[in-house]
Motif scaffolding. Structure first.
Motif, PDB file in Angstrom:
ATOM      1  N   GLY A  24       0.849  -1.192   0.000  1.00 42.42           N
ATOM      2  CA  GLY A  24       0.000   0.000   0.000  1.00 42.42           C
ATOM      3  C   GLY A  24       0.879   1.234   0.000  1.00 42.42           C
ATOM      4  N   VAL A  25       0.668   2.156  -0.938  1.00 42.57           N
ATOM      5  CA  VAL A  25       1.490   3.371  -1.047  1.00 42.57           C
ATOM      6  C   VAL A  25       0.619   4.591  -0.781  1.00 42.57           C
ATOM      7  CG1 VAL A  25       2.980   4.747  -2.539  1.00 42.57           C
ATOM      8  CG2 VAL A  25       3.003   2.256  -2.748  1.00 42.57           C
ATOM      9  N   HIS A  26       1.103   5.482   0.092  1.00 44.83           N
ATOM     10  CA  HIS A  26       0.369   6.703   0.452  1.00 44.83           C
ATOM     11  C   HIS A  26       1.218   7.910   0.051  1.00 44.83           C
ATOM     12  CE1 HIS A  26      -2.337   4.201   2.974  1.00 44.83           C
ATOM     13  NE2 HIS A  26      -1.241   3.465   3.086  1.00 44.83           N
ATOM     14  N   LEU A  27       0.753   8.664  -0.943  1.00 49.39           N
ATOM     15  CA  LEU A  27       1.474   9.843  -1.427  1.00 49.39           C
ATOM     16  C   LEU A  27       0.898  11.080  -0.743  1.00 49.39           C
ATOM     17  CD1 LEU A  27       3.530  11.093  -3.448  1.00 49.39           C
ATOM     18  CD2 LEU A  27       1.693  11.170  -5.121  1.00 49.39           C
ATOM     19  N   GLU A  28       1.647  11.644   0.215  1.00 49.57           N
ATOM     20  CA  GLU A  28       1.179  12.776   1.010  1.00 49.57           C
ATOM     21  C   GLU A  28       2.360  13.677   1.376  1.00 49.57           C
ATOM     22  OE1 GLU A  28      -1.937  13.325   1.680  1.00 49.57           O
ATOM     23  OE2 GLU A  28      -2.933  11.382   1.410  1.00 49.57           O
ATOM     24  N   PRO A  29       2.096  14.910   1.865  1.00 53.15           N
ATOM     25  CA  PRO A  29       3.194  15.729   2.402  1.00 53.15           C
ATOM     26  C   PRO A  29       3.787  15.065   3.656  1.00 53.15           C
ATOM     27  CG  PRO A  29       1.187  17.042   2.054  1.00 53.15           C
ATOM     28  CD  PRO A  29       0.807  15.611   1.895  1.00 53.15           C
ATOM     29  N   SER A  30       5.033  15.449   3.994  1.00 51.63           N
ATOM     30  CA  SER A  30       5.750  14.829   5.117  1.00 51.63           C
ATOM     31  C   SER A  30       4.980  14.899   6.431  1.00 51.63           C
ATOM     32  CB  SER A  30       7.129  15.473   5.290  1.00 51.63           C
ATOM     33  OG  SER A  30       7.966  15.113   4.218  1.00 51.63           O
ATOM     34  N   ASN A  31       4.341  16.045   6.705  1.00 55.60           N
ATOM     35  CA  ASN A  31       3.613  16.212   7.970  1.00 55.60           C
ATOM     36  C   ASN A  31       2.521  15.163   8.136  1.00 55.60           C
ATOM     37  OD1 ASN A  31       4.429  18.019   9.908  1.00 55.60           O
ATOM     38  ND2 ASN A  31       3.749  19.802   8.736  1.00 55.60           N
ATOM     39  N   THR A  32       1.760  14.965   7.062  1.00 55.88           N
ATOM     40  CA  THR A  32       0.676  13.969   7.078  1.00 55.88           C
ATOM     41  C   THR A  32       1.242  12.572   7.271  1.00 55.88           C
ATOM     42  OG1 THR A  32      -0.509  15.376   5.504  1.00 55.88           O
ATOM     43  CG2 THR A  32      -1.353  13.142   5.795  1.00 55.88           C
ATOM     44  N   LEU A  33       2.348  12.268   6.568  1.00 57.51           N
ATOM     45  CA  LEU A  33       2.967  10.942   6.667  1.00 57.51           C
ATOM     46  C   LEU A  33       3.509  10.687   8.074  1.00 57.51           C
ATOM     47  CD1 LEU A  33       4.895  10.747   3.263  1.00 57.51           C
ATOM     48  CD2 LEU A  33       2.708   9.683   3.824  1.00 57.51           C
ATOM     49  N   LEU A  34       4.097  11.713   8.694  1.00 54.47           N
ATOM     50  CA  LEU A  34       4.631  11.560  10.048  1.00 54.47           C
ATOM     51  C   LEU A  34       3.519  11.247  11.046  1.00 54.47           C
ATOM     52  CD1 LEU A  34       7.293  14.411  10.056  1.00 54.47           C
ATOM     53  CD2 LEU A  34       7.774  11.986  10.409  1.00 54.47           C
ATOM     54  N   ASP A  35       2.360  11.888  10.857  1.00 50.20           N
ATOM     55  CA  ASP A  35       1.199  11.590  11.725  1.00 50.20           C
ATOM     56  C   ASP A  35       0.778  10.131  11.551  1.00 50.20           C
ATOM     57  OD1 ASP A  35       1.068  14.128  12.766  1.00 50.20           O
ATOM     58  OD2 ASP A  35      -0.392  14.867  11.305  1.00 50.20           O
ATOM     59  N   MET A  36       0.743   9.676  10.300  1.00 50.54           N
ATOM     60  CA  MET A  36       0.352   8.280  10.015  1.00 50.54           C
ATOM     61  C   MET A  36       1.367   7.305  10.618  1.00 50.54           C
ATOM     62  SD  MET A  36      -0.839   8.733   6.037  1.00 50.54           S
ATOM     63  CE  MET A  36      -1.413   7.050   5.762  1.00 50.54           C
ATOM     64  N   LEU A  37       2.656   7.660  10.517  1.00 56.28           N
ATOM     65  CA  LEU A  37       3.724   6.802  11.046  1.00 56.28           C
ATOM     66  C   LEU A  37       3.588   6.680  12.571  1.00 56.28           C
ATOM     67  CD1 LEU A  37       6.365   5.332  10.020  1.00 56.28           C
ATOM     68  CD2 LEU A  37       7.599   7.348  10.790  1.00 56.28           C
ATOM     69  N   GLU A  38       3.317   7.804  13.224  1.00 55.44           N
ATOM     70  CA  GLU A  38       3.181   7.804  14.681  1.00 55.44           C
ATOM     71  C   GLU A  38       1.944   7.037  15.135  1.00 55.44           C
ATOM     72  OE1 GLU A  38       3.479  11.964  15.489  1.00 55.44           O
ATOM     73  OE2 GLU A  38       5.640  11.944  15.112  1.00 55.44           O
ATOM     74  N   ARG A  39       0.901   7.023  14.301  1.00 49.21           N
ATOM     75  CA  ARG A  39      -0.315   6.271  14.646  1.00 49.21           C
ATOM     76  C   ARG A  39      -0.155   4.777  14.352  1.00 49.21           C
ATOM     77  NH1 ARG A  39      -3.034  10.316  11.821  1.00 49.21           N
ATOM     78  NH2 ARG A  39      -3.616   8.826  10.197  1.00 49.21           N
ATOM     79  N   GLY A  40       0.952   4.406  13.676  1.00 49.31           N
ATOM     80  CA  GLY A  40       1.178   2.998  13.348  1.00 49.31           C
ATOM     81  C   GLY A  40       0.531   2.564  12.056  1.00 49.31           C
ATOM     82  N   THR A  41       0.022   3.533  11.258  1.00 51.96           N
ATOM     83  CA  THR A  41      -0.625   3.209   9.982  1.00 51.96           C
ATOM     84  C   THR A  41       0.409   2.819   8.918  1.00 51.96           C
ATOM     85  OG1 THR A  41      -2.179   4.961  10.547  1.00 51.96           O
ATOM     86  CG2 THR A  41      -2.387   4.042   8.353  1.00 51.96           C
ATOM     87  N   LEU A  42       1.632   3.348   9.049  1.00 54.59           N
ATOM     88  CA  LEU A  42       2.687   3.071   8.071  1.00 54.59           C
ATOM     89  C   LEU A  42       3.786   2.223   8.696  1.00 54.59           C
ATOM     90  CD1 LEU A  42       3.238   6.645   6.547  1.00 54.59           C
ATOM     91  CD2 LEU A  42       1.816   4.816   5.600  1.00 54.59           C
TER      92      LEU A  42
END
Length: 313
Positions: free
Chosen positions: A136-154
């Motif tokens: 699964g690939v999520h193309l987003e700005p860094s801020n959005t991706l960092l939030d997803m990473l911290e939530r464990g989504t990535l």
């Protein structure tokens, strides 16, 4: 004590049973019971420990009247023995997963530039060896991706680590800096010139990232440092589909990462203006959570990203 070379364990002919014996001695504190637990004779167990002590030139256990007690050196060796056996156990799990066709799921986040060449190359490599792995690939700005990473989504992301309070829990591997360039439609009047300066492009209408973004701030500062007012006729958006459509239908200008611009120029969608912009966007890299244990599939994709980065950058 002699200095041991990094591969001392090869010279010591260290085997898994040495590690198991260290752990058994730690648990039983008695060489007879430890040997029994490992189906060894007591003399054989005692000899293995003596051999190890001679090789390391330290005493690993204190021999007491009613058993054995690990020394500081012994405790260190026991800790590493446990780590080594845990690692071997994980390796076994990974091999089983690979044999099963790596049919798991990997979620990766990516910003625009590495999404153009780096990630597609890495995915193509992985799919050759693990066709059943769902990516699964999520193309987003860094801020959005960092939030997803911290939530464990990535599982991991390829982007920037921005100023954040909780960035200490992140592991960051820098890949490359990201130069930017100015672009316009194919056949734009400015493309007739051999070279341009900032004054010649400042008065044109622009498509720029929204106010408050890092790239917008750097664009504005670029003009101010040259003694110019930043463009006033601006459309604020990061939607690439809208940007390319607007560029093709108007004389608007736009600023984008060089790798992205080269890709669209190769498709004849836009042209890179003959001007070197005096700024770079922040470097980007691989970002992951320190305490997030990656699955075999995620590790496979991460290794492919690192290998592709060596070629691309």
């Amino acid at each position: 004590m002699e200095t041991l070379n990094p591969n001392w364990f090869l010279r010591a002919r260290l085997k898994t049973r040495h590690l198991l014996l260290l752990i058994a001695l730690d648990e039983h504190r008695n060489v007879h019971r430890a040997a029994e637990a490992l189906h060894m004779t007591q003399p054989a167990a005692s000899k293995q420990i003596r051999d190890l002590e001679e090789m390391l030139d330290v005493k690993l256990f204190e021999r007491l009247p009613r058993g054995m007690e690990p020394t500081l050196y012994g405790e260190t060796m026991i800790r590493h023995a446990r780590m080594a056996l845990t690692s071997l156990s994980l390796a076994h799990d990974d091999v089983l997963a690979l044999k099963a066709g790596l049919a798991g799921q990997v979620e990766v986040g990516v910003i625009m530039t590495p999404a153009m060449s780096l990630l597609p190359q890495a995915i193509a490599r992985v799919k050759q060896t693990a066709p059943l792995l769902r990516i699964g690939v999520h193309l987003e700005p860094s801020n959005t991706l960092l939030d997803m990473l911290e939530r464990g989504t990535l599982d991991f992301m390829i982007g920037r680590v921005l100023e954040r309070e909780n960035s200490s829990s992140l592991i960051y591997e820098e890949l490359t800096e990201e130069p930017a360039c100015a672009v316009a439609r194919v056949g734009h009047p400015l493309m007739d010139k051999a070279s341009l300066n900032l004054k010649e492009i400042a008065g044109y209408p622009w498509i720029l990232p929204p106010q408050g973004s890092i790239l917008r701030h750097r664009c504005d500062m670029m003009f101010r440092r040259a003694g110019l007012e930043p463009p006033a006729n601006v459309v604020d958006t990061t939607a690439l589909l809208l940007i390319t459509a607007l560029l093709q239908q108007t004389d608007f200008l736009h600023v984008m990462p060089v790798d992205v611009a080269r890709y669209y120029q190769s498709l004849n969608v836009l042209s890179i203006l003959p001007i070197e912009l005096p700024f770079k966007m922040d470097a980007f890299g691989i970002v992951r959570q320190q305490d997030h244990l990656l699955s075999p599939g995620a590790n496979l994709l991460l290794s492919a990203v690192r290998a592709a980065a060596k070629e691309v950058y």
